[in-house]
Design a protein around this motif. Structure first.
Motif, PDB file in Angstrom:
ATOM      1  N   ARG A  26      20.664  16.300 -17.758  1.00  0.00           N
ATOM      2  CA  ARG A  26      22.109  16.267 -18.009  1.00  0.00           C
ATOM      3  C   ARG A  26      22.684  14.861 -17.820  1.00  0.00           C
ATOM      4  NH1 ARG A  26      24.412  22.141 -17.083  1.00  0.00           N
ATOM      5  NH2 ARG A  26      22.530  23.269 -17.632  1.00  0.00           N
ATOM      6  N   LEU A  27      22.126  14.136 -16.862  1.00  0.00           N
ATOM      7  CA  LEU A  27      22.580  12.770 -16.611  1.00  0.00           C
ATOM      8  C   LEU A  27      22.325  11.872 -17.817  1.00  0.00           C
ATOM      9  CD1 LEU A  27      23.843  10.915 -14.510  1.00  0.00           C
ATOM     10  CD2 LEU A  27      21.545  10.481 -13.620  1.00  0.00           C
ATOM     11  N   MET A  28      21.225  12.124 -18.510  1.00  0.00           N
ATOM     12  CA  MET A  28      20.902  11.355 -19.713  1.00  0.00           C
ATOM     13  C   MET A  28      22.054  11.436 -20.729  1.00  0.00           C
ATOM     14  SD  MET A  28      17.521  11.919 -22.120  1.00  0.00           S
ATOM     15  CE  MET A  28      17.735  13.695 -22.176  1.00  0.00           C
ATOM     16  N   PHE A  29      22.610  12.612 -20.896  1.00  0.00           N
ATOM     17  CA  PHE A  29      23.703  12.807 -21.851  1.00  0.00           C
ATOM     18  C   PHE A  29      25.030  12.266 -21.297  1.00  0.00           C
ATOM     19  CE2 PHE A  29      20.470  15.838 -23.071  1.00  0.00           C
ATOM     20  CZ  PHE A  29      20.418  15.661 -24.438  1.00  0.00           C
ATOM     21  N   LEU A  30      25.229  12.419 -20.003  1.00  0.00           N
ATOM     22  CA  LEU A  30      26.442  11.866 -19.390  1.00  0.00           C
ATOM     23  C   LEU A  30      26.486  10.351 -19.535  1.00  0.00           C
ATOM     24  CD1 LEU A  30      26.698  14.038 -16.174  1.00  0.00           C
ATOM     25  CD2 LEU A  30      28.476  13.801 -17.926  1.00  0.00           C
ATOM     26  N   ARG A  31      25.355   9.716 -19.316  1.00  0.00           N
ATOM     27  CA  ARG A  31      25.304   8.254 -19.468  1.00  0.00           C
ATOM     28  C   ARG A  31      25.581   7.843 -20.909  1.00  0.00           C
ATOM     29  NH1 ARG A  31      19.913   7.479 -15.881  1.00  0.00           N
ATOM     30  NH2 ARG A  31      20.937   7.267 -13.863  1.00  0.00           N
ATOM     31  N   ALA A  32      25.036   8.588 -21.843  1.00  0.00           N
ATOM     32  CA  ALA A  32      25.236   8.261 -23.259  1.00  0.00           C
ATOM     33  C   ALA A  32      26.710   8.329 -23.645  1.00  0.00           C
ATOM     34  CB  ALA A  32      24.418   9.201 -24.135  1.00  0.00           C
ATOM     35  N   ASP A  33      27.462   9.176 -22.954  1.00  0.00           N
ATOM     36  CA  ASP A  33      28.882   9.347 -23.267  1.00  0.00           C
ATOM     37  C   ASP A  33      29.796   8.793 -22.179  1.00  0.00           C
ATOM     38  OD1 ASP A  33      29.015  10.610 -25.878  1.00  0.00           O
ATOM     39  OD2 ASP A  33      27.890  12.236 -24.934  1.00  0.00           O
ATOM     40  N   GLU A  34      29.273   7.792 -21.453  1.00  0.00           N
ATOM     41  CA  GLU A  34      30.055   7.106 -20.423  1.00  0.00           C
ATOM     42  C   GLU A  34      30.714   8.072 -19.444  1.00  0.00           C
ATOM     43  OE1 GLU A  34      32.583   4.484 -22.711  1.00  0.00           O
ATOM     44  OE2 GLU A  34      30.890   3.138 -23.095  1.00  0.00           O
ATOM     45  N   PHE A  35      29.968   9.088 -19.060  1.00  0.00           N
ATOM     46  CA  PHE A  35      30.357  10.081 -18.051  1.00  0.00           C
ATOM     47  C   PHE A  35      31.558  10.926 -18.447  1.00  0.00           C
ATOM     48  CE2 PHE A  35      27.528   7.221 -15.961  1.00  0.00           C
ATOM     49  CZ  PHE A  35      26.748   8.068 -15.200  1.00  0.00           C
ATOM     50  N   ASN A  36      31.767  11.088 -19.733  1.00  0.00           N
ATOM     51  CA  ASN A  36      32.767  12.024 -20.233  1.00  0.00           C
ATOM     52  C   ASN A  36      32.050  13.369 -20.372  1.00  0.00           C
ATOM     53  OD1 ASN A  36      34.189  13.708 -22.158  1.00  0.00           O
ATOM     54  ND2 ASN A  36      35.472  11.930 -22.596  1.00  0.00           N
ATOM     55  N   ALA A  37      32.351  14.295 -19.460  1.00  0.00           N
ATOM     56  CA  ALA A  37      31.619  15.565 -19.383  1.00  0.00           C
ATOM     57  C   ALA A  37      31.742  16.397 -20.655  1.00  0.00           C
ATOM     58  CB  ALA A  37      32.088  16.370 -18.174  1.00  0.00           C
ATOM     59  N   GLN A  38      32.924  16.430 -21.236  1.00  0.00           N
ATOM     60  CA  GLN A  38      33.125  17.237 -22.446  1.00  0.00           C
ATOM     61  C   GLN A  38      32.302  16.678 -23.609  1.00  0.00           C
ATOM     62  OE1 GLN A  38      37.203  17.729 -23.599  1.00  0.00           O
ATOM     63  NE2 GLN A  38      36.729  19.433 -24.973  1.00  0.00           N
ATOM     64  N   GLN A  39      32.319  15.372 -23.784  1.00  0.00           N
ATOM     65  CA  GLN A  39      31.529  14.757 -24.851  1.00  0.00           C
ATOM     66  C   GLN A  39      30.037  14.927 -24.597  1.00  0.00           C
ATOM     67  OE1 GLN A  39      32.763  10.688 -25.247  1.00  0.00           O
ATOM     68  NE2 GLN A  39      34.692  11.207 -26.223  1.00  0.00           N
ATOM     69  N   ALA A  40      29.637  14.822 -23.327  1.00  0.00           N
ATOM     70  CA  ALA A  40      28.220  14.988 -22.985  1.00  0.00           C
ATOM     71  C   ALA A  40      27.745  16.406 -23.301  1.00  0.00           C
ATOM     72  CB  ALA A  40      27.986  14.656 -21.516  1.00  0.00           C
ATOM     73  N   MET A  41      28.567  17.389 -23.012  1.00  0.00           N
ATOM     74  CA  MET A  41      28.188  18.774 -23.315  1.00  0.00           C
ATOM     75  C   MET A  41      28.070  18.980 -24.821  1.00  0.00           C
ATOM     76  SD  MET A  41      27.123  21.687 -22.518  1.00  0.00           S
ATOM     77  CE  MET A  41      27.142  21.501 -20.774  1.00  0.00           C
ATOM     78  N   THR A  42      28.976  18.395 -25.569  1.00  0.00           N
ATOM     79  CA  THR A  42      28.882  18.485 -27.032  1.00  0.00           C
ATOM     80  C   THR A  42      27.591  17.834 -27.512  1.00  0.00           C
ATOM     81  OG1 THR A  42      31.279  18.505 -27.269  1.00  0.00           O
ATOM     82  CG2 THR A  42      30.004  17.856 -29.205  1.00  0.00           C
ATOM     83  N   ARG A  43      27.231  16.697 -26.922  1.00  0.00           N
ATOM     84  CA  ARG A  43      26.002  15.999 -27.304  1.00  0.00           C
ATOM     85  C   ARG A  43      24.770  16.852 -26.965  1.00  0.00           C
ATOM     86  NH1 ARG A  43      24.912  10.539 -28.434  1.00  0.00           N
ATOM     87  NH2 ARG A  43      27.053  10.022 -27.828  1.00  0.00           N
ATOM     88  N   ILE A  44      24.779  17.514 -25.819  1.00  0.00           N
ATOM     89  CA  ILE A  44      23.667  18.397 -25.438  1.00  0.00           C
ATOM     90  C   ILE A  44      23.524  19.516 -26.462  1.00  0.00           C
ATOM     91  CG2 ILE A  44      22.913  20.163 -23.773  1.00  0.00           C
ATOM     92  CD1 ILE A  44      24.036  18.331 -21.562  1.00  0.00           C
ATOM     93  N   LEU A  45      24.637  20.132 -26.813  1.00  0.00           N
ATOM     94  CA  LEU A  45      24.595  21.240 -27.763  1.00  0.00           C
ATOM     95  C   LEU A  45      24.112  20.788 -29.137  1.00  0.00           C
ATOM     96  CD1 LEU A  45      27.900  23.056 -26.744  1.00  0.00           C
ATOM     97  CD2 LEU A  45      25.551  23.730 -26.174  1.00  0.00           C
ATOM     98  N   LEU A  46      24.535  19.599 -29.565  1.00  0.00           N
ATOM     99  CA  LEU A  46      24.064  19.069 -30.843  1.00  0.00           C
ATOM    100  C   LEU A  46      22.567  18.746 -30.781  1.00  0.00           C
ATOM    101  CD1 LEU A  46      27.072  16.781 -31.806  1.00  0.00           C
ATOM    102  CD2 LEU A  46      26.364  18.894 -32.942  1.00  0.00           C
ATOM    103  N   HIS A  47      22.124  18.246 -29.650  1.00  0.00           N
ATOM    104  CA  HIS A  47      20.694  17.971 -29.444  1.00  0.00           C
ATOM    105  C   HIS A  47      19.878  19.258 -29.572  1.00  0.00           C
ATOM    106  CE1 HIS A  47      17.014  16.500 -27.554  1.00  0.00           C
ATOM    107  NE2 HIS A  47      17.100  17.512 -26.716  1.00  0.00           N
ATOM    108  N   LEU A  48      20.347  20.308 -28.921  1.00  0.00           N
ATOM    109  CA  LEU A  48      19.642  21.587 -28.975  1.00  0.00           C
ATOM    110  C   LEU A  48      19.666  22.174 -30.383  1.00  0.00           C
ATOM    111  CD1 LEU A  48      20.860  23.115 -25.593  1.00  0.00           C
ATOM    112  CD2 LEU A  48      18.629  22.061 -26.081  1.00  0.00           C
ATOM    113  N   GLU A  49      20.765  21.977 -31.082  1.00  0.00           N
ATOM    114  CA  GLU A  49      20.866  22.458 -32.465  1.00  0.00           C
ATOM    115  C   GLU A  49      19.850  21.733 -33.356  1.00  0.00           C
ATOM    116  OE1 GLU A  49      24.230  22.592 -35.954  1.00  0.00           O
ATOM    117  OE2 GLU A  49      24.896  22.810 -33.883  1.00  0.00           O
TER     118      GLU A  49
END
Length: 89
Positions: A26-49
């Motif tokens: 999860r930290l990998m995605f948070l770092r990618a989105d400068e610790f914006n939790a909402q954007q990081a969650m969207t990125r995780i979901l897109l990754h899984l998709e």
């Protein structure tokens, strides 16, 4: 890609709970989105998709390896032709 939903996150948590619930994942995605939790969650979901589209339901949430790529002939051929660079950890 449509609007991501957490259905794939639930699937990933069921199939690969150690990886998906690992703080480093999860930290990998948070770092990618400068610790914006909402954007990081969207990125995780897109990754899984993307994982689902490329490798099927059984690989959603899995850390993809070369062996997984060998299972898809066109992907393996592209790798062998040099369209991607494999970096060692």
């Amino acid at each position: 890609l449509g609007t991501p939903t957490n259905t794939l996150l639930r699937l990933a948590e069921t199939q690969y709970p150690k990886r998906v619930n690992d703080p480093n994942f999860r930290l990998m995605f948070l770092r990618a989105d400068e610790f914006n939790a909402q954007q990081a969650m969207t990125r995780i979901l897109l990754h899984l998709e993307q994982q689902q589209l490329l490798f099927g339901d059984s690989k959603v949430g899995k850390r993809i390896t070369l062996q997984d790529m060998k299972e898809i002939p066109e992907t393996w051929e592209a790798l062998q032709d040099g369209y991607a660079q494999i970096l060692l950890e």
